[in-house]
Design an enzyme around this catalytic site. Structure first.
Site, short mmCIF file in Angstrom:
data_model
loop_
_atom_site.label_atom_id
_atom_site.label_comp_id
_atom_site.label_asym_id
_atom_site.label_seq_id
_atom_site.Cartn_x
_atom_site.Cartn_y
_atom_site.Cartn_z
N VAL A 12 -12.88 -9.72 -14.00
CA VAL A 12 -11.46 -9.80 -13.66
C VAL A 12 -10.59 -9.38 -14.85
O VAL A 12 -9.59 -8.68 -14.68
CB VAL A 12 -11.09 -11.23 -13.18
CG1 VAL A 12 -9.62 -11.32 -12.87
CG2 VAL A 12 -11.91 -11.62 -11.95
N LEU A 33 -18.07 -11.00 -26.10
CA LEU A 33 -19.11 -10.17 -25.47
C LEU A 33 -20.36 -10.96 -25.12
O LEU A 33 -21.45 -10.40 -24.99
CB LEU A 33 -19.45 -8.94 -26.34
CG LEU A 33 -18.26 -8.01 -26.66
CD1 LEU A 33 -18.71 -6.83 -27.51
CD2 LEU A 33 -17.60 -7.51 -25.37
N PHE A 70 -8.57 -15.21 -19.64
CA PHE A 70 -9.69 -15.12 -18.70
C PHE A 70 -10.99 -15.66 -19.28
O PHE A 70 -11.90 -15.99 -18.52
CB PHE A 70 -9.94 -13.66 -18.29
CG PHE A 70 -8.77 -12.99 -17.64
CD1 PHE A 70 -8.53 -13.16 -16.29
CD2 PHE A 70 -7.88 -12.20 -18.37
CE1 PHE A 70 -7.46 -12.56 -15.67
CE2 PHE A 70 -6.80 -11.60 -17.76
CZ PHE A 70 -6.58 -11.78 -16.42
N ALA A 71 -11.10 -15.65 -20.61
CA ALA A 71 -12.40 -15.97 -21.23
C ALA A 71 -12.83 -17.36 -20.84
O ALA A 71 -12.10 -18.33 -21.04
CB ALA A 71 -12.27 -15.89 -22.76
N THR A 114 -9.00 -21.76 -10.79
CA THR A 114 -9.98 -21.55 -9.71
C THR A 114 -9.80 -22.51 -8.55
O THR A 114 -9.34 -23.65 -8.75
CB THR A 114 -11.41 -21.71 -10.27
OG1 THR A 114 -12.34 -21.78 -9.18
CG2 THR A 114 -11.57 -22.99 -11.06
N TYR A 138 -17.63 -27.33 -14.04
CA TYR A 138 -16.86 -26.07 -14.15
C TYR A 138 -15.44 -26.27 -13.62
O TYR A 138 -14.46 -26.02 -14.31
CB TYR A 138 -17.58 -24.95 -13.37
CG TYR A 138 -16.69 -23.76 -13.10
CD1 TYR A 138 -16.19 -23.01 -14.15
CD2 TYR A 138 -16.34 -23.41 -11.79
CE1 TYR A 138 -15.35 -21.92 -13.90
CE2 TYR A 138 -15.51 -22.34 -11.53
CZ TYR A 138 -15.02 -21.60 -12.60
OH TYR A 138 -14.17 -20.54 -12.35
N GLY A 278 -23.34 -28.65 -3.52
CA GLY A 278 -21.94 -28.57 -3.93
C GLY A 278 -21.11 -27.56 -3.15
O GLY A 278 -19.91 -27.46 -3.36
#
Ligand code: UDP
Length: 320
Positions: A12, A33, A70-71, A114, A138, A278
């Protein structure tokens, strides 16, 4: 604007960087990376290889108009097995980023949140005022970050927007999904069509849905990127806005596989497998707030369009 994009070598992040550059912004990408790819950073953006927690302070000292963040670590299963990676890699690292933002007076932040912040929904479509009860570390880590951002906006005047993505799919030119550990439905199904996998597993065919398989809201990555540009423009000092982003329509796992068969012409064998822990049965976004307040309109909502772009990317990427 002069912008810092964290995680701009990922899926993304790279597509958003391409959109930002096309709109005339100047972009520096910060990425370690670990899961991203240096060659996924669009031409025209500067890539700084570095750790989010360590490098953001020195970078932002240079004076930026905003950060698109975004990371992150983003594997649900890994977050259950190794929660420390999510509290450190997502929450602690983002706190360090927020501290750098505060210290250097960076005015804007757009955060990649999210649908996993909501957990099992009581109602669909899911609105932003739905209860946030994440079912894994998460989602909990992303929700914790949303809370941190709200407090920084209120106390320190940051203009902030969190965008809660539903199921992102598709590709933009040469930028698409290239995960070392692929867990997402559409790329896995397309790997079967590309001859890299024998069959796709359907995680449960006895769900309380019309065809017994889980229903999800797939949003094209280009539509998602467009929302980030609008969020950047509309972010207001001292406020933290939260928007859900989906196409507003649900497609079952079987419907997605059928769309992949139509697009690729491949029979794509599918086998029933146990439910994945989940997984909620149905996740569909209400994006009404993003439409009303950001003026956002998803344009690539046909599942065959989304799958078609992902397929073109898969073929080009397999060939290289
Ligand atoms: N899924 C599946 N087989 C796979 C991968 C995913 O049946 O090999 C299902 C999964 O259970 C969910 C849907 O496809 O209902 C979308 O899963 P994905 O991992 O792409 O996204 P999620 O909704 O978990 O964020």
């Amino acid at each position: 604007m002069k912008l810092l994009v964290t995680g701009g070598a990922g899926y993304v992040g790279s597509v958003c960087t391409a959109h930002l550059l096309a709109a005339g912004h100047t972009v520096t990408v910060l990425d370690d990376l670990s899961t991203g790819h240096a060659d996924a950073v669009p031409e025209g953006a500067e890539l700084v290889k570095g750790d989010l927690a360590e490098a953001s302070d020195e970078l932002l000292a240079d004076g930026f108009d905003g950060v698109l963040h975004f990371a992150a670590r983003s594997l649900v299963g890994e977050s259950v097995a190794h929660p420390e990676r999510y509290w450190t890699g997502n929450v602690v690292a983002t706190l360090r980023l927020l501290e750098a933002i505060r210290r250097h007076g960076t005015p804007r932040l757009v955060f990649s949140s999210t649908a996993a912040t909501y957990g099992q929904p009581e109602q669909v479509p899911i609105r932003e005022d739905a209860p946030t009860l994440p079912t894994n570390p998460y989602g909990a880590s992303k929700l914790a970050i949303d809370h941190m951002i709200s407090s920084y906006a209120a106390a320190h005047g940051l203009a902030a927007v969190s965008l809660r993505y539903f199921n992102v799919a598709g590709a933009h030119g040469r930028f698409g999904e290239r995960h070392a550990v692929e867990t997402h439905l559409i790329p896995l199904v397309l790997q079967v069509a590309a001859g890299k996998r024998e069959a796709v597993q359907i995680y449960g065919d006895d769900w309380p849905t019309p065809d017994g398989t889980c229903v999800r809201d797939y949003i094209h990555v280009d539509d998602l990127a467009a929302a980030h540009l609008l969020a950047l423009e509309k972010a207001a000092a001292g406020a933290h806005a939260v928007y859900n982003l989906g196409s507003g329509a649900g497609f079952s796992v079987r419907e997605v596989i059928d769309a992949c068969r139509t697009v690729t012409g491949h029979p794509i064998p599918a086998v029933a497998a146990p439910r994945r822990e989940g997984d909620p049965a149905v996740l569909i976004a209400s994006s009404d707030a993003a439409m009303a307040e950001l003026g956002w309109r998803p344009e690539r909502t046909e599942i065959t369009t989304i799958v078609g772009d992902a397929w073109r990317f898969t073929q080009e990427h397999s060939a290289s």
